[in-house]
Design an enzyme around this catalytic site. Sequence first.
Site, PDB file in Angstrom:
ATOM      1  N   ASP A  30      33.657  30.384  -4.984  1.00 47.55           N
ATOM      2  CA  ASP A  30      33.361  31.141  -6.206  1.00 47.55           C
ATOM      3  C   ASP A  30      34.659  31.756  -6.727  1.00 47.55           C
ATOM      4  OD1 ASP A  30      30.361  32.285  -7.315  1.00 47.55           O
ATOM      5  OD2 ASP A  30      32.163  33.293  -8.084  1.00 47.55           O
ATOM      6  N   THR A 122      20.897  23.533 -13.708  1.00 49.28           N
ATOM      7  CA  THR A 122      19.990  22.928 -14.672  1.00 49.28           C
ATOM      8  C   THR A 122      20.820  22.448 -15.863  1.00 49.28           C
ATOM      9  OG1 THR A 122      18.275  24.475 -13.969  1.00 49.28           O
ATOM     10  CG2 THR A 122      17.956  23.388 -16.094  1.00 49.28           C
ATOM     11  N   PHE A 258       0.464  31.022 -13.079  1.00 50.21           N
ATOM     12  CA  PHE A 258       1.145  31.144 -14.370  1.00 50.21           C
ATOM     13  C   PHE A 258       0.191  31.280 -15.546  1.00 50.21           C
ATOM     14  CE2 PHE A 258       5.747  30.841 -13.665  1.00 50.21           C
ATOM     15  CZ  PHE A 258       5.695  30.851 -12.283  1.00 50.21           C
ATOM     16  N   CYS A 269      16.088  31.817 -16.626  1.00 58.63           N
ATOM     17  CA  CYS A 269      15.800  30.376 -16.736  1.00 58.63           C
ATOM     18  C   CYS A 269      14.909  29.987 -17.914  1.00 58.63           C
ATOM     19  CB  CYS A 269      15.171  29.888 -15.432  1.00 58.63           C
ATOM     20  SG  CYS A 269      16.333  29.957 -14.075  1.00 58.63           S
TER      21      CYS A 269
HETATM   22  N1  LIG Z   1      18.436  31.843 -10.977  1.00 54.82           N
HETATM   23  C1  LIG Z   1      17.449  31.012 -10.675  1.00 54.82           C
HETATM   24  O1  LIG Z   1      16.378  31.429 -10.248  1.00 54.82           O
HETATM   25  C2  LIG Z   1      17.626  29.531 -10.835  1.00 54.82           C
HETATM   26  C3  LIG Z   1      16.676  28.654 -10.269  1.00 54.82           C
HETATM   27  C4  LIG Z   1      16.848  27.267 -10.430  1.00 54.82           C
HETATM   28  C5  LIG Z   1      17.937  26.780 -11.127  1.00 54.82           C
HETATM   29  N2  LIG Z   1      18.843  27.654 -11.657  1.00 54.82           N
HETATM   30  C6  LIG Z   1      20.027  27.088 -12.316  1.00 54.82           C
HETATM   31  O2  LIG Z   1      21.108  27.175 -11.380  1.00 54.82           O
HETATM   32  C7  LIG Z   1      22.351  27.416 -12.067  1.00 54.82           C
HETATM   33  C8  LIG Z   1      23.010  28.657 -11.518  1.00 54.82           C
HETATM   34  O3  LIG Z   1      22.174  29.761 -11.810  1.00 54.82           O
HETATM   35  P1  LIG Z   1      22.408  31.192 -11.119  1.00 54.82           P
HETATM   36  O4  LIG Z   1      21.269  32.039 -11.561  1.00 54.82           O
HETATM   37  O5  LIG Z   1      22.668  31.032  -9.669  1.00 54.82           O
HETATM   38  O6  LIG Z   1      23.758  31.652 -11.854  1.00 54.82           O
HETATM   39  P2  LIG Z   1      24.646  32.944 -11.520  1.00 54.82           P
HETATM   40  O7  LIG Z   1      25.237  33.377 -12.794  1.00 54.82           O
HETATM   41  O8  LIG Z   1      23.833  33.904 -10.715  1.00 54.82           O
HETATM   42  O9  LIG Z   1      25.810  32.393 -10.545  1.00 54.82           O
HETATM   43  C9  LIG Z   1      26.815  31.529 -10.939  1.00 54.82           C
HETATM   44  C10 LIG Z   1      28.054  31.752 -10.087  1.00 54.82           C
HETATM   45  O10 LIG Z   1      29.052  30.804 -10.456  1.00 54.82           O
HETATM   46  C11 LIG Z   1      30.337  31.422 -10.380  1.00 54.82           C
HETATM   47  N3  LIG Z   1      31.304  30.656 -11.171  1.00 54.82           N
HETATM   48  C12 LIG Z   1      31.426  30.575 -12.521  1.00 54.82           C
HETATM   49  N4  LIG Z   1      32.411  29.712 -12.849  1.00 54.82           N
HETATM   50  C13 LIG Z   1      32.938  29.235 -11.681  1.00 54.82           C
HETATM   51  C14 LIG Z   1      33.963  28.270 -11.346  1.00 54.82           C
HETATM   52  N5  LIG Z   1      34.660  27.637 -12.305  1.00 54.82           N
HETATM   53  N6  LIG Z   1      34.220  28.021 -10.042  1.00 54.82           N
HETATM   54  C15 LIG Z   1      33.514  28.656  -9.072  1.00 54.82           C
HETATM   55  N7  LIG Z   1      32.525  29.543  -9.324  1.00 54.82           N
HETATM   56  C16 LIG Z   1      32.233  29.829 -10.613  1.00 54.82           C
HETATM   57  C17 LIG Z   1      30.069  32.834 -10.893  1.00 54.82           C
HETATM   58  O11 LIG Z   1      31.082  33.733 -10.460  1.00 54.82           O
HETATM   59  C18 LIG Z   1      28.694  33.136 -10.258  1.00 54.82           C
HETATM   60  O12 LIG Z   1      28.819  33.760  -8.997  1.00 54.82           O
HETATM   61  C19 LIG Z   1      21.985  27.483 -13.558  1.00 54.82           C
HETATM   62  O13 LIG Z   1      22.125  26.211 -14.128  1.00 54.82           O
HETATM   63  C20 LIG Z   1      20.510  27.851 -13.538  1.00 54.82           C
HETATM   64  O14 LIG Z   1      19.826  27.414 -14.685  1.00 54.82           O
HETATM   65  C21 LIG Z   1      18.728  29.000 -11.526  1.00 54.82           C
HETATM   66  O1  LIG Z   2       1.738  34.219 -14.902  1.00 54.83           O
HETATM   67  C1  LIG Z   2       2.900  34.547 -15.168  1.00 54.83           C
HETATM   68  C2  LIG Z   2       4.012  34.184 -14.381  1.00 54.83           C
HETATM   69  C3  LIG Z   2       5.282  34.593 -14.780  1.00 54.83           C
HETATM   70  N1  LIG Z   2       5.441  35.346 -15.899  1.00 54.83           N
HETATM   71  C4  LIG Z   2       6.798  35.744 -16.324  1.00 54.83           C
HETATM   72  O2  LIG Z   2       7.598  34.573 -16.377  1.00 54.83           O
HETATM   73  C5  LIG Z   2       8.948  34.873 -16.083  1.00 54.83           C
HETATM   74  C6  LIG Z   2       9.506  33.919 -15.029  1.00 54.83           C
HETATM   75  O3  LIG Z   2       8.855  34.140 -13.800  1.00 54.83           O
HETATM   76  P1  LIG Z   2       9.015  33.155 -12.554  1.00 54.83           P
HETATM   77  O4  LIG Z   2       8.799  31.786 -13.003  1.00 54.83           O
HETATM   78  O5  LIG Z   2       8.150  33.661 -11.463  1.00 54.83           O
HETATM   79  O6  LIG Z   2      10.518  33.443 -12.133  1.00 54.83           O
HETATM   80  P2  LIG Z   2      11.891  32.625 -12.287  1.00 54.83           P
HETATM   81  O7  LIG Z   2      12.766  33.088 -11.185  1.00 54.83           O
HETATM   82  O8  LIG Z   2      12.388  32.744 -13.687  1.00 54.83           O
HETATM   83  O9  LIG Z   2      11.514  31.101 -11.967  1.00 54.83           O
HETATM   84  C7  LIG Z   2      11.384  30.092 -12.982  1.00 54.83           C
HETATM   85  O10 LIG Z   2      12.660  29.614 -13.377  1.00 54.83           O
HETATM   86  C8  LIG Z   2      13.441  29.084 -12.273  1.00 54.83           C
HETATM   87  C9  LIG Z   2      14.798  28.722 -12.819  1.00 54.83           C
HETATM   88  O11 LIG Z   2      14.794  27.509 -13.482  1.00 54.83           O
HETATM   89  C10 LIG Z   2      12.704  27.897 -11.664  1.00 54.83           C
HETATM   90  O12 LIG Z   2      13.464  27.373 -10.590  1.00 54.83           O
HETATM   91  C11 LIG Z   2      11.327  28.344 -11.185  1.00 54.83           C
HETATM   92  O13 LIG Z   2      10.607  27.212 -10.694  1.00 54.83           O
HETATM   93  C12 LIG Z   2      10.576  28.954 -12.359  1.00 54.83           C
HETATM   94  O14 LIG Z   2       9.307  29.465 -11.934  1.00 54.83           O
HETATM   95  C13 LIG Z   2       8.967  36.342 -15.636  1.00 54.83           C
HETATM   96  O15 LIG Z   2       9.429  37.151 -16.715  1.00 54.83           O
HETATM   97  C14 LIG Z   2       7.520  36.652 -15.329  1.00 54.83           C
HETATM   98  O16 LIG Z   2       7.195  38.013 -15.573  1.00 54.83           O
HETATM   99  C15 LIG Z   2       4.355  35.720 -16.677  1.00 54.83           C
HETATM  100  O17 LIG Z   2       4.502  36.398 -17.691  1.00 54.83           O
HETATM  101  N2  LIG Z   2       3.107  35.308 -16.274  1.00 54.83           N
END
Ligand SMILES: NC(=O)c1ccc[n+]([C@@H]2O[C@H](COP(=O)([O-])OP(=O)(O)OC[C@H]3O[C@@H](n4cnc5c(N)ncnc54)[C@H](O)[C@@H]3O)[C@@H](O)[C@H]2O)c1
Ligand SMILES: O=c1ccn([C@@H]2O[C@H](COP(=O)(O)OP(=O)(O)O[C@H]3O[C@H](CO)[C@@H](O)[C@H](O)[C@H]3O)[C@@H](O)[C@H]2O)c(=O)[nH]1
EC number: 1.1.1.22
Length: 430
Positions: A30, A122, A258, A269
Amino acid sequence: MKLSIIGSGYVGTTVAACFAELGHHVVNVDIDDDIVRALNEGRCPIHEPGLAELVERHAGDRLRATTDYDEILDTEATFLALPTPSNDDGSIDLGAMKAAATSLGETLARKDGPHLVVTKSTVVPTTTVDVIGPRIEEASGKRVGEGFDIAMNPEFLREGTAVDDFLAPDKIVLGAQTDRAYEQLDELFAPLVERAGNPPVVKTGISEAEMIKYANNAFLASKISLANDLANICKEFGVDSAEVLETIGLDSRIGSAFLGAGLGWGGSCFPKDTAAIIAAARGRGYEPRLLQAAVDVNDGQPERLLDLLRERIDLGGKRVAVLGLAFKPGTDDVRTSRATLLISSLLDAGAGVVGYDPVATENMRERFPDIEYADSAADALAGADAALVATDWDEFAALDDEFDAMRSPIVIDGRRIVTRREGIDYESLV
Ligand SMILES: NC(=O)c1ccc[n+]([C@@H]2O[C@H](COP(=O)([O-])OP(=O)(O)OC[C@H]3O[C@@H](n4cnc5c(N)ncnc54)[C@H](O)[C@@H]3O)[C@@H](O)[C@H]2O)c1
Ligand SMILES: O=c1ccn([C@@H]2O[C@H](COP(=O)(O)OP(=O)(O)O[C@H]3O[C@H](CO)[C@@H](O)[C@H](O)[C@H]3O)[C@@H](O)[C@H]2O)c(=O)[nH]1
């Protein structure tokens, strides 16, 4: 297996710690020194249930962190877990992905032997093949499918339950182009498949894997928006939306998950991913009308909540408690939380805001440094002219006498979670 994960945020840290728990040797790369230091000291940089224990258990052994891309040279595969935020027009911003791909390519130029690069972020369909692969080729001087392979493995974990979701997935999606890549992915995921009791492993193309992620999120976000649309109709007729939605959820074709109506979806997301796939579709000449409608319904819910408050008081000069700052319970993440929209509108209307959240206060303070923050819901409510409930933290369900300390006990509940009704002017959004 030895792997590296570039990006150590919510996803990168969770995936790294879980892979370490499954027996792999993982190095997180990172650019943020604080995150790297925290991980190497065995401290978890984010609030995520169960993650701190895993980080503490494996740090310094199977889990390490660094700012030095060279450490990738000692690994067989690299996951890209970088942010993919929105541009102003909603389209995907690939800046971090491109920068990391170039740095990775420059590093791989010095590696003997093949390497597997897996997109975990993503990204819109064709990004891995058309943007990531060519960047690495250019910077490394190696060819995709020869010097290195590319793959895509979308992540479906939710914040607040990230560790459990990762370790017990409904499905694992592996997008690749070569047998060699599929074989490496099989080896990598074998301990997870075994531990999780053989969930479906879908082997598909890279662009299909990218689209599966968007389709998954678009479907879930739209399901919530449809629940909100129906709940808004229920309200017009004085019909109990919770009974309606719970009952339709009993139909196995619909399912109960949901269908939670209220303030709608926020977070890091759903908002950016729906925007990105809508923008990408438009870029190809297709107008995704249903998905746009889901976004529109979602955008309208916070204003509907504020309307219920405006019907009761003129907001100018009033003290409004906002209960719940995180975008959902169980996380300290405030990205696109409904509370951020409510606070902005309240401030625009001249109200004073006192916010409370069990874990997300510090993150919200970065966004709104000048509002007041309380240490408890009781403190936030004391002397308030009104309260808005923005997040369904369990502790808000138990609030009772605390409402008696309000200057005027107006409670507008965006998550239909407060149980007290007597002696307060209570209204639920849905
Ligand atoms: N947050 C979720 O619940 C979730 C779930 C599924 C998929 N995703 C996807 O995963 C990806 C990451 O999401 P996140 O929430 O973990 O993001 P985040 O912002 O929490 O973390 C990203 C990290 O990348 C680092 N970074 C940025 N540029 C960099 C570089 N050039 N080299 C090394 N490190 C670098 C940042 O310092 C940070 O720590 C996104 O595409 C998101 O859509 C997120
Ligand atoms: O019945 C429901 C369920 C969720 N929410 C809202 O929806 C948002 C997202 O909730 P949730 O999906 O539980 O959390 P995330 O961490 O954003 O997860 C979503 O986004 C991620 C990032 O892409 C995916 O990996 C997950 O599968 C997907 O559920 C939040 O604001 C919740 O309050 C509602 O309003 N009603």
